[in-house]
Design an enzyme around this catalytic site. Structure first.
Site, PDB file in Angstrom:
ATOM      1  CG  ASP A  50      -2.322  -9.602   0.008  1.00  0.00           C
ATOM      2  OD1 ASP A  50      -2.260 -10.847   0.122  1.00  0.00           O
ATOM      3  OD2 ASP A  50      -3.306  -9.006  -0.446  1.00  0.00           O
ATOM      4  CE  LYS A 105      -5.708  -1.891  -6.186  1.00  0.00           C
ATOM      5  NZ  LYS A 105      -4.632  -2.645  -5.536  1.00  0.00           N
TER       6      LYS A 105
HETATM    7  P1  ADP Z   1      -6.301  -6.067  -5.683  1.00  0.00           P
HETATM    8  O1  ADP Z   1      -5.960  -5.139  -4.552  1.00  0.00           O
HETATM    9  O2  ADP Z   1      -7.743  -5.986  -5.965  1.00  0.00           O
HETATM   10  O3  ADP Z   1      -5.767  -7.449  -5.491  1.00  0.00           O
HETATM   11  P2  ADP Z   1      -4.087  -5.535  -7.499  1.00  0.00           P
HETATM   12  O4  ADP Z   1      -3.420  -4.220  -7.309  1.00  0.00           O
HETATM   13  O5  ADP Z   1      -3.406  -6.712  -6.924  1.00  0.00           O
HETATM   14  O6  ADP Z   1      -5.597  -5.448  -6.989  1.00  0.00           O
HETATM   15  O7  ADP Z   1      -4.308  -5.753  -9.068  1.00  0.00           O
HETATM   16  C1  ADP Z   1      -5.087  -6.805  -9.588  1.00  0.00           C
HETATM   17  C2  ADP Z   1      -4.539  -7.271 -10.933  1.00  0.00           C
HETATM   18  O8  ADP Z   1      -4.497  -6.190 -11.872  1.00  0.00           O
HETATM   19  C3  ADP Z   1      -3.116  -7.764 -10.849  1.00  0.00           C
HETATM   20  O9  ADP Z   1      -3.049  -9.111 -10.530  1.00  0.00           O
HETATM   21  C4  ADP Z   1      -2.589  -7.497 -12.256  1.00  0.00           C
HETATM   22  O10 ADP Z   1      -2.985  -8.528 -13.118  1.00  0.00           O
HETATM   23  C5  ADP Z   1      -3.315  -6.243 -12.653  1.00  0.00           C
HETATM   24  N1  ADP Z   1      -2.510  -5.022 -12.407  1.00  0.00           N
HETATM   25  C6  ADP Z   1      -2.558  -4.237 -11.318  1.00  0.00           C
HETATM   26  N2  ADP Z   1      -1.724  -3.197 -11.400  1.00  0.00           N
HETATM   27  C7  ADP Z   1      -1.107  -3.305 -12.592  1.00  0.00           C
HETATM   28  C8  ADP Z   1      -0.107  -2.520 -13.296  1.00  0.00           C
HETATM   29  N3  ADP Z   1       0.401  -1.391 -12.768  1.00  0.00           N
HETATM   30  N4  ADP Z   1       0.283  -2.938 -14.514  1.00  0.00           N
HETATM   31  C9  ADP Z   1      -0.225  -4.069 -15.053  1.00  0.00           C
HETATM   32  N5  ADP Z   1      -1.152  -4.842 -14.458  1.00  0.00           N
HETATM   33  C10 ADP Z   1      -1.603  -4.478 -13.250  1.00  0.00           C
END
Ligand code: ADP
Ligand code: MG
Length: 337
Positions: free
Chosen positions: A226, A121
């Site tokens: 959130d 991320k």
């Molecule tokens: P933001 O802070 O920008 O909302 P998130 O951490 O919620 O970011 O991640 C955005 C999207 O990425 C999630 O909705 C999911 O689809 C995907 N995602 C994030 N982390 C993971 C993970 N560890 N494994 C699989 N998919 C993930």
């Protein structure tokens, strides 16, 4: 955003030295003058100039001459620095497809030398909202103007620290593997965001899992803030994984009860409106809402103390929390106006 990591291979040691010099210069310059880059990098024979050309060509640096002449990192430039560090630590060796675009992040599949796949991320605070925040800030005429680099780095540090602590305490969150700059490397979860789901085999069970998760967090002194269908991943067999932690606050927060209720109500709304399961009409449920006052007064269940206190040891401190909260408040205010 496309992340062309091929360029990683074409960049020389000197190129990275110059990229790092710009990063260092940005600690106290919005735009880093070329003389400063040259003096930080310490390269001889015009090496700095040659590298700047290469970095510009790969869109890792941005040149600006509005107020004065200088350079700053692009998102991709910062990405490269973080990815290079994670590669040098042996944690990743390749970047694959993008799996998520969040409000303020990009998420990629990455692999290591053993072919294992992880999620990376990259935080991008200010991507969607910075202009709004800036105009609001000008209007309010206060607040320090933190750079997106700094804010994104804080968000990643916080997310990593929370994810690691929660994972170690048995919470259903991705395994936190590493953190550098604005990047968090974590386990890849084989599940979809709950927002994509319309029918569930056992909605009552999933609903209670959500409420139990909120309660367990509160028992550790934390509120997610959130907690919704976007940040809950649900597997084929309807098991949940909670993600996205940069906005978490302590149960001792001044608005704790309100933030806690907001998380609870978000889930009730999602189940009622999207899944067609109305918790308030299910007389078999042991309870609909967890009671904030009970959770707030209960001592941390396992006697290890509240997690929010333990987290201070991670390097993420109260003053950092304040910076992030101020930023989030400004975003919310800018979005409202
Ligand atoms: P933001 O802070 O920008 O909302 P998130 O951490 O919620 O970011 O991640 C955005 C999207 O990425 C999630 O909705 C999911 O689809 C995907 N995602 C994030 N982390 C993971 C993970 N560890 N494994 C699989 N998919 C993930
Ligand atoms: Mg999210």
């Amino acid at each position: 955003m496309k992340l062309d990591v091929n360029a990683l291979r074409y960049l020389s040691k000197d190129d990275f030295r110059v990229l790092t010099a710009v990063e260092m210069g940005q600690k106290n310059h919005e735009l880093v003058p070329i003389e400063l880059i040259d003096s930080i990098s310490g390269l001889k024979h015009g090496g700095t100039f040659k590298s700047i050309k290469t970095l510009m060509r790969h869109k890792l640096l941005h040149h600006d001459s509005k107020y004065y002449e200088g350079y700053r990192l692009t998102y991709m430039g910062y990405d490269f620095l973080a990815i290079r560090t994670l590669v040098s630590r042996g944690h990743i060796s390749g970047v694959g497809r993008q799996i998520g675009v969040g409000k303020e992040s990009d998420i990629f599949e990455v692999t290591n030398d053993d072919g294992e796949v992880f999620a990376l991320k990259l935080h991008r605070l200010g991507r969607t909202s910075f202009r709004a925040v800036k105009s609001k800030r000008d209007y309010l005429g206060r607040r320090q103007n933190y750079s997106w680099l700094y804010l994104s780095r804080l968000a990643a540090l916080k997310e990593y620290a929370f994810m690691k602590a929660l994972y170690e305490h048995g919470f259903p969150v991705p395994q936190a593997i590493d953190n550098n700059r604005h990047a968090v490397l974590m386990g890849l979860v084989n599940a979809r965001p709950m927002v994509q789901i319309r029918t569930m085999a056992h909605p009552a069970r999933v609903y209670l899992s959500c409420m139990e998760l909120i309660s367990r967090l509160a028992g550790k002194g934390l509120i997610h803030c959130d907690f919704n269908e976007f940040n809950l991943l649900i597997s084929e067999d309807e098991e949940l994984t909670l993600i996205d932690f940069p906005q978490m606050v302590s149960m001792t927060h001044a608005n704790a009860e309100e933030l806690f209720s907001r998380d609870v109500e978000c889930i009730i709304r999602f189940f009622s409106k999207k899944i067609g399961y109305v918790p308030e009409q299910d007389s078999n449920l042991p309870y609909v809402r967890p009671v904030f006052a009970e959770l707030a007064s209960a001592p941390a269940a396992d006697g290890e103390g509240a997690l929010d206190v333990a987290l201070e040891a991670s390097g993420f401190q109260r003053q950092h929390q304040k910076v992030l909260e101020d930023y989030q408040l400004e975003v919310a205010a800018a979005n409202d106006s």
